[in-house]
Write a protein that holds these residues in place. Structure first.
Motif, PDB file in Angstrom:
ATOM      1  N   PHE A 203      -5.285   9.992   2.585  1.00 35.00           N
ATOM      2  CA  PHE A 203      -6.269   9.299   3.417  1.00 35.00           C
ATOM      3  C   PHE A 203      -6.297   7.805   3.116  1.00 35.00           C
ATOM      4  O   PHE A 203      -6.327   6.978   4.033  1.00 35.00           O
ATOM      5  CB  PHE A 203      -7.671   9.903   3.239  1.00 35.00           C
ATOM      6  N   LEU A 204      -6.278   7.442   1.818  1.00 33.74           N
ATOM      7  CA  LEU A 204      -6.338   6.020   1.454  1.00 33.74           C
ATOM      8  C   LEU A 204      -5.160   5.252   2.058  1.00 33.74           C
ATOM      9  O   LEU A 204      -5.299   4.122   2.509  1.00 33.74           O
ATOM     10  CB  LEU A 204      -6.354   5.851  -0.066  1.00 33.74           C
ATOM     11  N   PHE A 205      -3.993   5.897   2.077  1.00 35.94           N
ATOM     12  CA  PHE A 205      -2.831   5.246   2.673  1.00 35.94           C
ATOM     13  C   PHE A 205      -3.021   5.099   4.193  1.00 35.94           C
ATOM     14  O   PHE A 205      -2.785   4.033   4.763  1.00 35.94           O
ATOM     15  CB  PHE A 205      -1.567   6.048   2.352  1.00 35.94           C
ATOM     16  N   ASN A 206      -3.512   6.154   4.828  1.00 33.85           N
ATOM     17  CA  ASN A 206      -3.772   6.054   6.269  1.00 33.85           C
ATOM     18  C   ASN A 206      -4.850   5.016   6.573  1.00 33.85           C
ATOM     19  O   ASN A 206      -4.815   4.348   7.598  1.00 33.85           O
ATOM     20  CB  ASN A 206      -4.201   7.413   6.831  1.00 33.85           C
ATOM     21  N   GLN A 207      -5.796   4.909   5.655  1.00 33.56           N
ATOM     22  CA  GLN A 207      -6.864   3.923   5.820  1.00 33.56           C
ATOM     23  C   GLN A 207      -6.285   2.504   5.856  1.00 33.56           C
ATOM     24  O   GLN A 207      -6.716   1.669   6.650  1.00 33.56           O
ATOM     25  CB  GLN A 207      -7.824   4.059   4.648  1.00 33.56           C
ATOM     26  N   ALA A 208      -5.292   2.241   4.992  1.00 35.91           N
ATOM     27  CA  ALA A 208      -4.682   0.920   4.973  1.00 35.91           C
ATOM     28  C   ALA A 208      -4.026   0.626   6.325  1.00 35.91           C
ATOM     29  O   ALA A 208      -4.038  -0.502   6.816  1.00 35.91           O
ATOM     30  CB  ALA A 208      -3.645   0.842   3.864  1.00 35.91           C
ATOM     31  N   LEU A 209      -3.479   1.647   6.953  1.00 36.74           N
ATOM     32  CA  LEU A 209      -2.826   1.467   8.244  1.00 36.74           C
ATOM     33  C   LEU A 209      -3.826   1.337   9.387  1.00 36.74           C
ATOM     34  O   LEU A 209      -3.660   0.527  10.289  1.00 36.74           O
ATOM     35  CB  LEU A 209      -1.927   2.673   8.545  1.00 36.74           C
TER      36      LEU A 209
ATOM     37  N   GLU B  27       0.844  -1.209   0.000  1.00 37.61           N
ATOM     38  CA  GLU B  27       0.000   0.000   0.000  1.00 37.61           C
ATOM     39  C   GLU B  27       0.880   1.260   0.000  1.00 37.61           C
ATOM     40  O   GLU B  27       0.549   2.265  -0.615  1.00 37.61           O
ATOM     41  CB  GLU B  27      -0.903   0.043   1.240  1.00 37.61           C
ATOM     42  N   TYR B  28       1.988   1.172   0.714  1.00 32.45           N
ATOM     43  CA  TYR B  28       2.890   2.314   0.794  1.00 32.45           C
ATOM     44  C   TYR B  28       3.495   2.609  -0.586  1.00 32.45           C
ATOM     45  O   TYR B  28       3.546   3.753  -1.026  1.00 32.45           O
ATOM     46  CB  TYR B  28       3.981   2.052   1.838  1.00 32.45           C
ATOM     47  N   ALA B  29       3.917   1.543  -1.274  1.00 31.05           N
ATOM     48  CA  ALA B  29       4.478   1.719  -2.624  1.00 31.05           C
ATOM     49  C   ALA B  29       3.441   2.373  -3.540  1.00 31.05           C
ATOM     50  O   ALA B  29       3.763   3.279  -4.327  1.00 31.05           O
ATOM     51  CB  ALA B  29       4.922   0.370  -3.179  1.00 31.05           C
ATOM     52  N   ALA B  30       2.180   1.934  -3.409  1.00 34.41           N
ATOM     53  CA  ALA B  30       1.117   2.492  -4.249  1.00 34.41           C
ATOM     54  C   ALA B  30       0.919   3.979  -3.935  1.00 34.41           C
ATOM     55  O   ALA B  30       0.690   4.797  -4.833  1.00 34.41           O
ATOM     56  CB  ALA B  30      -0.175   1.723  -4.018  1.00 34.41           C
ATOM     57  N   TYR B  31       1.028   4.326  -2.660  1.00 29.03           N
ATOM     58  CA  TYR B  31       0.859   5.728  -2.241  1.00 29.03           C
ATOM     59  C   TYR B  31       1.980   6.603  -2.817  1.00 29.03           C
ATOM     60  O   TYR B  31       1.727   7.681  -3.363  1.00 29.03           O
ATOM     61  CB  TYR B  31       0.853   5.785  -0.704  1.00 29.03           C
ATOM     62  N   ILE B  32       3.206   6.106  -2.728  1.00 30.55           N
ATOM     63  CA  ILE B  32       4.335   6.876  -3.278  1.00 30.55           C
ATOM     64  C   ILE B  32       4.114   7.107  -4.771  1.00 30.55           C
ATOM     65  O   ILE B  32       4.216   8.240  -5.266  1.00 30.55           O
ATOM     66  CB  ILE B  32       5.677   6.124  -3.069  1.00 30.55           C
ATOM     67  N   ALA B  33       3.771   6.023  -5.481  1.00 30.57           N
ATOM     68  CA  ALA B  33       3.585   6.125  -6.934  1.00 30.57           C
ATOM     69  C   ALA B  33       2.464   7.110  -7.261  1.00 30.57           C
ATOM     70  O   ALA B  33       2.566   7.903  -8.200  1.00 30.57           O
ATOM     71  CB  ALA B  33       3.284   4.746  -7.507  1.00 30.57           C
TER      72      ALA B  33
END
Ligand SMILES: [Zn+2]
Length: 674
Positions: A327-333, A196-202
């Motif tokens: 937000f989507l990245f924080n949601q994954a966490l 998810e983190y990689a997707a957020y960076i991209a």
């Protein structure tokens, strides 16, 4: 200053409001309990079972409990104050600055139009860097201008071994995920979060105009660098050892172990004007690894890493596509279903950045000055009780007891709000420049911090803002601090009986006091210096008992498999056990504590323990619970409620807990420290 005087009047008016409300309040409401659970089997469920069944976590939250509900109240109060200030900026300078800041954050049309323009100049400048030397210079520029703080942390704080002076502290940093374990572990949850983190960076790189395949490639470069940094970081448990974190270096000495980082040049670039003799480095090995990475990692990857730091720090303040990706990245966490409403994100931002201005408006309207007087009384009662208990300890020598008592009586209490407000001199807020406002605030705080170097210690400073629902102990200032925000039910109320106030805020006061004597706090002396005042035999006796607490909490699990980390949570668990024991004994000295008169069907002792359990009730999303097990040094609510109770004889007596009950421990197995 006039505003403080004014608040006494406003607070008096508030008292009337509180009183009327409180007359109808049931401090212990049976409807929230689950009487089908035996108190000795699981007291937390007995005290809170129906509340837990009937109170889902709101969609825009990750946890909901007593602290969160009060936090929501504080936040609603701030909303009213900020909307008012935004509408009436002409009232005074405080209203103008907090109002302009809030209005700029609520102006989503202007923010939307700008897209990523506010960060584009920095991204372009980084693209043009032609050598690693330029990368390092630009990194210092980003830090000194509060745009981002990549690679490591640096700031000014009290010298732990000479607390009358400030010193530069350098610490590990440079990563994005909430704990090093997320980079280093191979379990399904950690791997999923890395994906998810990689997707957020991209995503952020493509929002800044990069082709998708290059954006994705960048995410690998960044995770590669951050994993190397994570590998060199100390774990949270290792960082609980203050002696290990105290490594003094001269400028030349630090440069010798990090030859790529010339501290003689770096400090002036970061804005430090005072001559510096020494710095404290919490993790020298981490700095050595930073240094070797500077040689090993190619220039292009460093540029990507710097760009990423600029993007991620600005993302929450840019246009909606950035905010949504964040937000989507924080949601994954955390599992949070819905984004926190904009007004609420903005009000907590203003509270964080201009806390001493907004705090003045808050206490004027919401703080009852009489609460301060009542709190001081409670603190004195608990201090006296703690004093008696230290004198009676059977495991500590007279010599160590004398020093413990000296430390206890040297505590400084801060209640409600600061005596001296910061007025953020020179800090300008503009209605049409939201990210600029955020940066100017960061810059103000940065300069304020580095300018402390060489000055006397400011003892009036607070580490929390007045509306905060929390409390803290600072070992270096040897102070216990209770912001206005926590001085409400279920912690505290003028109309509540002593059982409620002692089981609530009393236990919180005891908790903060005990932090002065937990596994970390006990290493600091009455003046706040990291200085061992224990005899070897007494320290061994303490450790033996603390190890029992570690074992007790290590055995607790959540979500079936995740264990509480008894070492990580030790300080908090010791503070809960000590704090509740002290609060209980102090309560027994009150009139109600000495009586047996029931209220709403419960004895005074029962009400004391029921309110203690009530303050810890919460529902939490599984993702958030899993994250907290790794990162939070506090145990989950159920164990904060039940853990100390299993060690307290008075609890067994109050609820007739017997062998065979799940929480039962034989009397000789009950842990007693303070
Ligand atoms: Zn604590």
């Amino acid at each position: 200053m006039t505003r403080i005087v004014k608040c006494i009047v406003a607070a008096g008016l508030m008292l009337a409001v509180i009183t009327t409300n409180a007359q109808t309040t049931k401090f212990i409401d049976v409807a929230n309990m689950d009487l089908s659970v035996k108190p000795g089997d699981n007291f937390y469920l007995y005290a809170n079972g129906n509340w837990i069944k009937n109170t889902p976590v709101p969609a825009s939250k990750t946890r909901w409990g007593s602290f969160d509900a009060l936090g929501e109240e504080s936040s609603q109060a701030l909303k009213g104050l900020l909307e008012d200030a935004a509408k009436n900026p002409g009232e005074n300078d405080i209203m103008k600055r907090v109002g302009d800041f809030y209005a700029s954050g609520m102006d989503s049309i202007t923010i939307e139009k700008l897209g990523y323009q506010p960060i584009k100049p920095y991204l372009d400048a980084i693209k043009d860097l032609a050598s690693k030397a330029q990368v390092l210079t630009y990194l210092n520029y980003l830090r000194a201008n509060s745009i981002s703080s990549p690679l490591y942390r640096i700031g000014v704080g009290q010298d732990a071994k000479n607390v009358t002076q400030y010193i530069i502290n350098i610490g590990q940093g440079g990563t994005t995920l909430p704990d090093r374990d997320y980079y280093l572990k191979s379990d399904a949850r950690s791997s999923k979060i890395r994906t998810e983190y990689a997707a957020y960076i991209a995503k952020l790189f493509s929002l800044c105009g990069l082709e998708e395949y290059r954006a994705l490639a960048n995410s690998f470069s960044i995770i590669h660098i951050e994993t190397a940094l994570a590998n060199a970081q100390m774990s949270r448990v290792e960082m609980r050892n203050p002696e290990k974190l105290y490594n003094k270096f001269s400028i030349a000495g630090l440069t010798a172990i990090t030859p790529n980082l010339n501290w003689q040049d770096i400090l002036p670039q970061l804005g430090y004007k005072t001559k510096v003799d020494n710095m404290v480095v919490s993790n020298p090995n981490f700095m050595k690894v930073v240094d070797s990475l500077l040689s090993a990692v190619p220039l292009e990857d460093w540029k990507i890493y710097l760009q990423w730091n600029v993007m991620k720090d600005a993302a929450p303040y840019l246009s909606s596509d950035f905010v949504k990706a964040n937000f989507l990245f924080n949601q994954a966490l955390s599992g949070q279903k819905q984004q926190t409403p904009r007004w609420q994100r903005m009000s907590s931002l203003v509270d964080r950045q201009l806390g001493d201005l907004l705090g003045q408006l808050y206490v004027d309207k919401y703080f009852n000055q009489a609460a301060k007087v009542r709190m001081l009384e409670l603190v004195k009662n608990l201090e006296q009780t703690f004093d008696n208990r230290i004198r009676k300890l059977d495991w500590m020598s007279t010599e160590t007891k004398q020093r413990a008592l000296a430390k206890l009586h040297a505590f400084v209490e801060k209640i409600g709000f600061p005596d001296k407000w910061k007025n953020y001199d020179g800090l300008v807020m503009k209605r049409d420049d939201f990210l600029g406002n955020v940066r100017r605030c960061n810059q103000w705080h940065y300069n304020y911090n580095i300018n402390k170097l060489g000055k006397p210690i400011d003892k009036t400073e607070w580490g929390m803002t007045p509306p905060t629902v929390n409390a803290y102990y600072s070992p270096q200032k040897n102070e216990i601090v209770f912001p206005a925000g926590i001085l409400r039910l279920p912690f505290f109320d003028f109309k509540a009986d002593d059982a409620i106030n002692y089981g609530g805020i009393g236990a919180v006061i005891g908790h903060e006091m005990t932090h002065g004597f937990d596994d970390q706090g006990r290493q600091f002396d009455a003046d706040g210096n990291l200085n061992d005042w224990w005899t070897k035999a007494d320290a061994d006796e303490f450790k033996k008992r603390a190890d029992e607490v570690v074992k007790q909490y290590d055995a607790y699990t959540i979500l079936d498999t995740l264990h509480v980390n008894g070492r990580l949570t030790l300080g908090e668990n010791l503070a809960d056990l000590g704090g509740l024991s002290i609060a209980y004994e102090a309560f027994k000295n009150t009139k109600e504590g000495k009586s047996n008169k029931k209220i709403d069907g419960f004895t005074p002792d029962q009400r004391f323990f029921l309110n203690w359990s009530q303050i810890w009730r919460n529902n939490i999303l599984p993702e958030a619970a899993a994250q907290r097990i790794l990162t939070d040094n506090h145990s989950p609510g159920m164990y904060r409620s039940n853990g100390p109770l299993t060690n307290m004889d008075a609890f067994y007596k109050a609820f007739n807990v017997k062998p065979g009950d799940a929480m039962y421990k034989a009397p000789d197995k009950r842990i007693k420290i303070w």
